[in-house]
Design a protein around this motif. Structure first.
Motif, PDB file in Angstrom:
ATOM      1  N   VAL A  29       5.375   9.927   5.452  1.00  0.00           N
ATOM      2  CA  VAL A  29       4.191   9.893   6.320  1.00  0.00           C
ATOM      3  C   VAL A  29       3.733   8.455   6.549  1.00  0.00           C
ATOM      4  CG1 VAL A  29       1.758  10.511   6.477  1.00  0.00           C
ATOM      5  CG2 VAL A  29       3.413  12.218   5.742  1.00  0.00           C
ATOM      6  N   MET A  30       3.632   7.677   5.484  1.00  0.00           N
ATOM      7  CA  MET A  30       3.163   6.298   5.616  1.00  0.00           C
ATOM      8  C   MET A  30       4.168   5.438   6.384  1.00  0.00           C
ATOM      9  SD  MET A  30       1.166   5.482   2.024  1.00  0.00           S
ATOM     10  CE  MET A  30       2.478   5.961   0.924  1.00  0.00           C
ATOM     11  N   LEU A  31       5.470   5.626   6.106  1.00  0.00           N
ATOM     12  CA  LEU A  31       6.492   4.852   6.801  1.00  0.00           C
ATOM     13  C   LEU A  31       6.485   5.149   8.296  1.00  0.00           C
ATOM     14  CD1 LEU A  31       8.940   2.956   6.742  1.00  0.00           C
ATOM     15  CD2 LEU A  31      10.370   4.962   6.285  1.00  0.00           C
ATOM     16  N   GLY A  32       6.357   6.421   8.641  1.00  0.00           N
ATOM     17  CA  GLY A  32       6.336   6.789  10.050  1.00  0.00           C
ATOM     18  C   GLY A  32       5.200   6.142  10.803  1.00  0.00           C
ATOM     19  N   LEU A  52      10.594  13.728  -6.398  1.00  0.00           N
ATOM     20  CA  LEU A  52      11.349  13.464  -5.174  1.00  0.00           C
ATOM     21  C   LEU A  52      10.560  13.899  -3.943  1.00  0.00           C
ATOM     22  CD1 LEU A  52      13.935  12.621  -3.707  1.00  0.00           C
ATOM     23  CD2 LEU A  52      14.823  14.936  -4.130  1.00  0.00           C
ATOM     24  N   LEU A  53       9.979  15.087  -4.009  1.00  0.00           N
ATOM     25  CA  LEU A  53       9.207  15.589  -2.871  1.00  0.00           C
ATOM     26  C   LEU A  53       7.972  14.733  -2.597  1.00  0.00           C
ATOM     27  CD1 LEU A  53       9.406  19.444  -3.545  1.00  0.00           C
ATOM     28  CD2 LEU A  53      10.517  18.185  -1.684  1.00  0.00           C
ATOM     29  N   SER A  54       7.320  14.246  -3.662  1.00  0.00           N
ATOM     30  CA  SER A  54       6.133  13.408  -3.463  1.00  0.00           C
ATOM     31  C   SER A  54       6.509  12.065  -2.855  1.00  0.00           C
ATOM     32  CB  SER A  54       5.392  13.203  -4.788  1.00  0.00           C
ATOM     33  OG  SER A  54       6.124  12.379  -5.673  1.00  0.00           O
ATOM     34  N   VAL A  55       7.662  11.500  -3.290  1.00  0.00           N
ATOM     35  CA  VAL A  55       8.127  10.234  -2.722  1.00  0.00           C
ATOM     36  C   VAL A  55       8.463  10.405  -1.250  1.00  0.00           C
ATOM     37  CG1 VAL A  55       9.990   8.534  -2.761  1.00  0.00           C
ATOM     38  CG2 VAL A  55       8.945   9.278  -4.904  1.00  0.00           C
ATOM     39  N   LEU A  56       9.215  11.470  -0.926  1.00  0.00           N
ATOM     40  CA  LEU A  56       9.568  11.739   0.468  1.00  0.00           C
ATOM     41  C   LEU A  56       8.332  12.034   1.303  1.00  0.00           C
ATOM     42  CD1 LEU A  56      12.759  13.990   0.060  1.00  0.00           C
ATOM     43  CD2 LEU A  56      12.660  11.638   0.892  1.00  0.00           C
ATOM     44  N   GLY A  57       7.402  12.786   0.714  1.00  0.00           N
ATOM     45  CA  GLY A  57       6.200  13.154   1.450  1.00  0.00           C
ATOM     46  C   GLY A  57       5.288  11.983   1.729  1.00  0.00           C
ATOM     47  N   VAL A  68       9.722  14.571   8.234  1.00  0.00           N
ATOM     48  CA  VAL A  68      10.281  14.725   6.885  1.00  0.00           C
ATOM     49  C   VAL A  68       9.171  14.670   5.840  1.00  0.00           C
ATOM     50  CG1 VAL A  68      11.747  13.653   5.128  1.00  0.00           C
ATOM     51  CG2 VAL A  68      12.563  13.839   7.490  1.00  0.00           C
ATOM     52  N   GLY A  69       8.239  13.726   6.024  1.00  0.00           N
ATOM     53  CA  GLY A  69       7.129  13.582   5.089  1.00  0.00           C
ATOM     54  C   GLY A  69       6.250  14.813   5.030  1.00  0.00           C
ATOM     55  N   LEU A 127       0.825  -1.210   0.000  1.00  0.00           N
ATOM     56  CA  LEU A 127       0.000   0.000   0.000  1.00  0.00           C
ATOM     57  C   LEU A 127       0.857   1.257   0.000  1.00  0.00           C
ATOM     58  CD1 LEU A 127      -2.767  -0.998   2.578  1.00  0.00           C
ATOM     59  CD2 LEU A 127      -2.898  -1.054   0.091  1.00  0.00           C
ATOM     60  N   LEU A 128       1.981   1.211   0.720  1.00  0.00           N
ATOM     61  CA  LEU A 128       2.868   2.363   0.795  1.00  0.00           C
ATOM     62  C   LEU A 128       3.419   2.707  -0.586  1.00  0.00           C
ATOM     63  CD1 LEU A 128       5.495   2.965   3.573  1.00  0.00           C
ATOM     64  CD2 LEU A 128       6.075   3.390   1.191  1.00  0.00           C
ATOM     65  N   VAL A 129       3.894   1.713  -1.307  1.00  0.00           N
ATOM     66  CA  VAL A 129       4.486   1.949  -2.630  1.00  0.00           C
ATOM     67  C   VAL A 129       3.430   2.410  -3.626  1.00  0.00           C
ATOM     68  CG1 VAL A 129       5.678   0.863  -4.570  1.00  0.00           C
ATOM     69  CG2 VAL A 129       6.369   0.336  -2.239  1.00  0.00           C
ATOM     70  N   VAL A 130       2.244   1.841  -3.554  1.00  0.00           N
ATOM     71  CA  VAL A 130       1.158   2.304  -4.429  1.00  0.00           C
ATOM     72  C   VAL A 130       0.876   3.780  -4.171  1.00  0.00           C
ATOM     73  CG1 VAL A 130      -1.289   2.081  -4.952  1.00  0.00           C
ATOM     74  CG2 VAL A 130       0.100   0.039  -4.705  1.00  0.00           C
ATOM     75  N   GLY A 131       0.864   4.159  -2.886  1.00  0.00           N
ATOM     76  CA  GLY A 131       0.646   5.556  -2.533  1.00  0.00           C
ATOM     77  C   GLY A 131       1.714   6.472  -3.084  1.00  0.00           C
ATOM     78  N   VAL A 132       2.948   5.986  -3.152  1.00  0.00           N
ATOM     79  CA  VAL A 132       4.051   6.769  -3.709  1.00  0.00           C
ATOM     80  C   VAL A 132       3.938   6.864  -5.230  1.00  0.00           C
ATOM     81  CG1 VAL A 132       6.548   6.785  -4.081  1.00  0.00           C
ATOM     82  CG2 VAL A 132       5.636   6.317  -1.804  1.00  0.00           C
ATOM     83  N   MET A 133       3.447   5.799  -5.882  1.00  0.00           N
ATOM     84  CA  MET A 133       3.373   5.760  -7.343  1.00  0.00           C
ATOM     85  C   MET A 133       2.233   6.601  -7.910  1.00  0.00           C
ATOM     86  SD  MET A 133       5.780   4.051  -8.765  1.00  0.00           S
ATOM     87  CE  MET A 133       4.995   3.956 -10.384  1.00  0.00           C
ATOM     88  N   ILE A 134       1.111   6.656  -7.202  1.00  0.00           N
ATOM     89  CA  ILE A 134      -0.088   7.276  -7.765  1.00  0.00           C
ATOM     90  C   ILE A 134       0.098   8.752  -8.133  1.00  0.00           C
ATOM     91  CG2 ILE A 134      -2.460   7.963  -7.208  1.00  0.00           C
ATOM     92  CD1 ILE A 134      -2.830   5.247  -5.910  1.00  0.00           C
ATOM     93  N   PRO A 135       0.890   9.557  -7.379  1.00  0.00           N
ATOM     94  CA  PRO A 135       1.074  10.951  -7.820  1.00  0.00           C
ATOM     95  C   PRO A 135       1.618  11.078  -9.239  1.00  0.00           C
ATOM     96  CG  PRO A 135       1.843  10.703  -5.567  1.00  0.00           C
ATOM     97  CD  PRO A 135       1.507   9.325  -6.063  1.00  0.00           C
ATOM     98  N   LEU A 136       2.269  10.020  -9.732  1.00  0.00           N
ATOM     99  CA  LEU A 136       2.801  10.044 -11.091  1.00  0.00           C
ATOM    100  C   LEU A 136       1.743   9.708 -12.147  1.00  0.00           C
ATOM    101  CD1 LEU A 136       6.159   8.174 -10.408  1.00  0.00           C
ATOM    102  CD2 LEU A 136       5.965  10.543 -11.186  1.00  0.00           C
ATOM    103  N   SER A 137       0.546   9.329 -11.714  1.00  0.00           N
ATOM    104  CA  SER A 137      -0.454   8.808 -12.653  1.00  0.00           C
ATOM    105  C   SER A 137      -0.886   9.835 -13.693  1.00  0.00           C
ATOM    106  CB  SER A 137      -1.680   8.277 -11.887  1.00  0.00           C
ATOM    107  OG  SER A 137      -2.289   9.302 -11.126  1.00  0.00           O
ATOM    108  N   ALA A 138      -1.032  11.108 -13.280  1.00  0.00           N
ATOM    109  CA  ALA A 138      -1.439  12.128 -14.245  1.00  0.00           C
ATOM    110  C   ALA A 138      -0.369  12.297 -15.325  1.00  0.00           C
ATOM    111  CB  ALA A 138      -1.698  13.458 -13.536  1.00  0.00           C
TER     112      ALA A 138
END
Length: 465
Positions: free
Chosen positions: A211-214, A202-207, A234-235, A55-66
Motif C-alpha cells: 500500500v505504501m509503495l504504491g 509475510l502478509l503484513s509486509v506485503l500489505g 497486492v497490498g 517511513l515505509l520500513v517503519v510501517g512494515v516493522m511496527i506490526p511486529l512490535s507486540a
C-alpha cells in the motif's frame, strides 16, 4: 512484573534517549532534500525517497512490535535495534548514490520500528493508567525536542558541512548509547515463549509495504501506472488475508479484534489523519520554502524552528490540559488551530515574508501539539488491558498514513502544478490548493472530536446508563 521500579525507570530513560535520537534521523533529511537532488542528480520525488522509504520500513516493522515486546528481553531489543541503526548510519555516511543512501535509511528505519513502539509499550506497562496522559506528555516532550532542535541545527550543518555530517553525528551518538546500554540495560524484563506466525509476518509486509509503495510511486508514474496499481492491489489483498488470518490464530501477530471497539477505532482514525497531514507538511513545506520560493536551508529551518519549539511545549501542555478540562475540548482546540494554520498557508506566495510563514507555521504546530499525545493516549486507554496490541495496531496504521502523507502531499502539489514543482506561479497555486485539501481533512477530525471523543469515565457511564 518481578523487577524493581528503579530498574524499570532506568530502562525507560535509556529507551527514551534512543527514541529521541532515532526520531531526529526520521525527518532531519527533509532539510537536505534539495542538496540530495543536486549531489545525486535526481528529481525532488526521487530524493524524497530518502524520507519516504524510512517511513515505509517503519510501517512494515511496527506490526511486529507486540511479538517483539513479548518474546525478547529489553537488553536484546535495545542492543539489536541500535546496532542496526548504527550500521545504517555508517552506510548513509559513505553512500555514493541515492540507492545506497536509501539502503542505509532502511536499516536506520528498522531500528526505529523496533525502538519507538517498545518505548510506548514499556511506559504503558509500568505507569498506572491514571498517570498515562502526564507521562505520555513527558515522553512526547523529550521525543519532540530532539527532531525540532535537530532539524534547526541540521539546516546549519548541511549548509556548512554537508548532509553526510548528519550521519556521522548519528553514528557517534549511537555508539555512546550502545555503551550505556551494555552497562545499564539488564535482562530482567518479562518475556514469554510467544510464537511467531511467519505467514502473518509475510502478509503484513506485503500489505503495509504494498500500500505504501504504491502510493509513493504515484510521484514518478502517475495514478494509472501498474507500478502504482499493482502494489496497492497486492497490498490490499494481503491486508484482507492478514486480518482474516489473525482472527483464526490463538496468538495472533496483532489482535485485530480491538478495532471492534468503536472509540479505539475513532481515535485511531483521528491520529491517522493527523499524521498524514503532519508528515505531508514536514515534506512539502521545506520544498516550498527552498524549491518554490528560492530560500536557503537555513531560512527554511528558521521558519519552522519556533513552531517546533511550540509543538514541544504543547506535546506536554496538551496532556496536562486533558487532565484538567477533558479530551474533547483539547482536541477541538487543536483542530481549530490547525485549520487556521492551513487556511493561512493558502495565501503563501514566493514573496511571503519570513515573519508571516513563521507565525502561520507556529499556529499549525500548536494545533498538532495539542492533539497528538492526548489523542494517542486516549485511543490506547480504550483498550488499556491490551497495550501491546493496541500500540501495534495504532502505530502501524498511523505509520502507513504518515508514509502515504509524506509522499502524497508532495505528489498532489506536483500534479496540481502540472507535473513538477518549480520556481513558478503554478507551483505556488498548487501549494495553496493542497493546503485547502489538508484544511478539509482537519475539519473531518474536528467533527470526529465533537461527535465521538470524550473522557473515558463519561463513556463508561453512558454504557452503564
Amino acid at each position: 512484573m518481578n523487577f524493581k521500579m528503579d530498574n524499570r525507570m532506568q530502562l525507560l530513560v535509556l529507551f527514551t534517549l534512543a527514541a529521541a535520537l532515532i526520531t531526529i534521523a526520521q525527518s532531519i533529511i527533509t532539510t537536505g532534500v534539495v542538496y540530495l537532488m543536486s549531489d545525486f542528480s535526481v528529481s525532488s520525488t526521487q530524493a524524497q525517497w530518502s524520507y519516504s522509504a524510512f517511513l515505509l520500513v517503519v510501517g512494515v516493522m511496527i506490526p511486529l512490535s507486540a511479538f517483539i515486546s513479548r518474546r525478547f528481553s529489553a537488553r536484546t531489543i535495545f542492543l539489536f535495534a541500535l546496532s542496526v541503526f548504527l550500521l545504517g548510519s555508517i552506510i548513509c555516511y559513505f553512500s555514493n548514490s541515492l540507492l545506497v543512501l536509501i539502503f542505509g535509511r532502511v536499516l536506520q528505519a528498522i531500528g526505529n520500528g523496533i525502538v519507538m513502539p517498545y518505548v510506548q509499550i514499556l511506559l504503558l506497562r509500568i505507569i498506572p493508567e491514571e498517570k498515562w496522559q502526564t507521562y505520555m506528555g513527558l515522553y512526547g516532550l523529550v521525543v519532540a525536542i530532539a527532531p525540532v532542535i535537530g532539524s534547526f541545527a541540521g539546516g546549519f550543518v548541511i549548509t556548512y558541512y554537508g548532509w553526510r555530517a548528519l550521519f556521522s553525528f548519528f553514528a557517534i551518538s549511537t555508539i555512546v548509547l550502545l555503551v550505556l546500554g551494555l552497562i545499564f540495560v539488564r535482562d530482567d524484563s518479562p518475556t514469554e515463549n510467544y510464537p511467531l506466525d511467519y505467514l502473518s509476518v509475510l502478509l503484513s509486509v506485503l500489505g503495509c509495504g504494498g500500500v505504501m509503495l504504491g502510493f509513493t510511486n504515484v510521484a514518478d508514474y502517475g495514478f494509472a501506472h501498474y507500478f502504482v496499481i499493482l502494489p496497492i492491489v497486492v497490498g490490499i489483498l494481503a491486508l484482507i488475508f492478514f486480518v482474516r488470518r489473525q482472527s483464526k490464530l490463538e496468538k495472533p501477530l496483532i489482535n485485530i479484534s480491538i478495532l471492534k471497539n468503536k472509540y479505539f477505532s475513532v481515535g485511531t482514525v483521528f491520529i491517522c489523519i493527523l499524521y498524514f497531514a503532519l508528515n505531508g507538511c514536514t515534506a512539502v513545506v521545506p520544498i516550498f520554502i527552498q524549491g518554490i520560493a528560492y530560500n536557503s536551508a537555513i531560512f527554511s529551518a528558521s521558519v519552522l524552528f519556533p513552531g517546533g519549539l511550540l509543538i514541544i511545549a504543547f506535546n506536554f501542555i496538551g496532556p496536562l490540559l486533558t487532565n484538567r478540562i477533558g479530551i474533547k475540548k483539547v482536541l477541538i482546540m487543536g483542530c481549530i488551530l490547525s485549520i487556521v494554520g492551513f487556511a493561512t498557508m493558502m495565501f503563501y506566495t514566493q514573496d511571503s515574508s519570513f515573519e508571516f510563514m513563521m507565525i502561520t507555521q507556529s499556529i499549525r504546530y500548536i494545533g498538532v501539539g495539542l492533539a497528538l499525545m492526548p489523542a494517542t493516549t486516549w485511543a490506547l486507554s480504550m483498550e488499556s488491558d491490551k497495550v501491546e496490541d493496541g500500540t501495534a495496531v495504532n502505530n502501524t496504521l498511523r505509520q502507513i498514513f504518515a508514509a502515504i502523507g509524506s509522499s502524497m502531499v508532495v505528489v498532489i502539489v506536483a500534479v496540481l502544478a502540472g507535473g513538477a514543482i518549480d520556481h513558478n506561479s503554478a507551483s505556488v497555486i498548487a501549494f495553496n490548493q493542497t493546503s485547502l485539501i489538508l484544511l478539509v481533512l482537519h475539519i473531518i477530525m474536528l467533527i470526529l472530536a465533537i461527535l465521538y471523543i470524550d473522557d473515558k469515565d463519561k463513556i463508561e457511564n453512558q454504557k452503564l446508563g
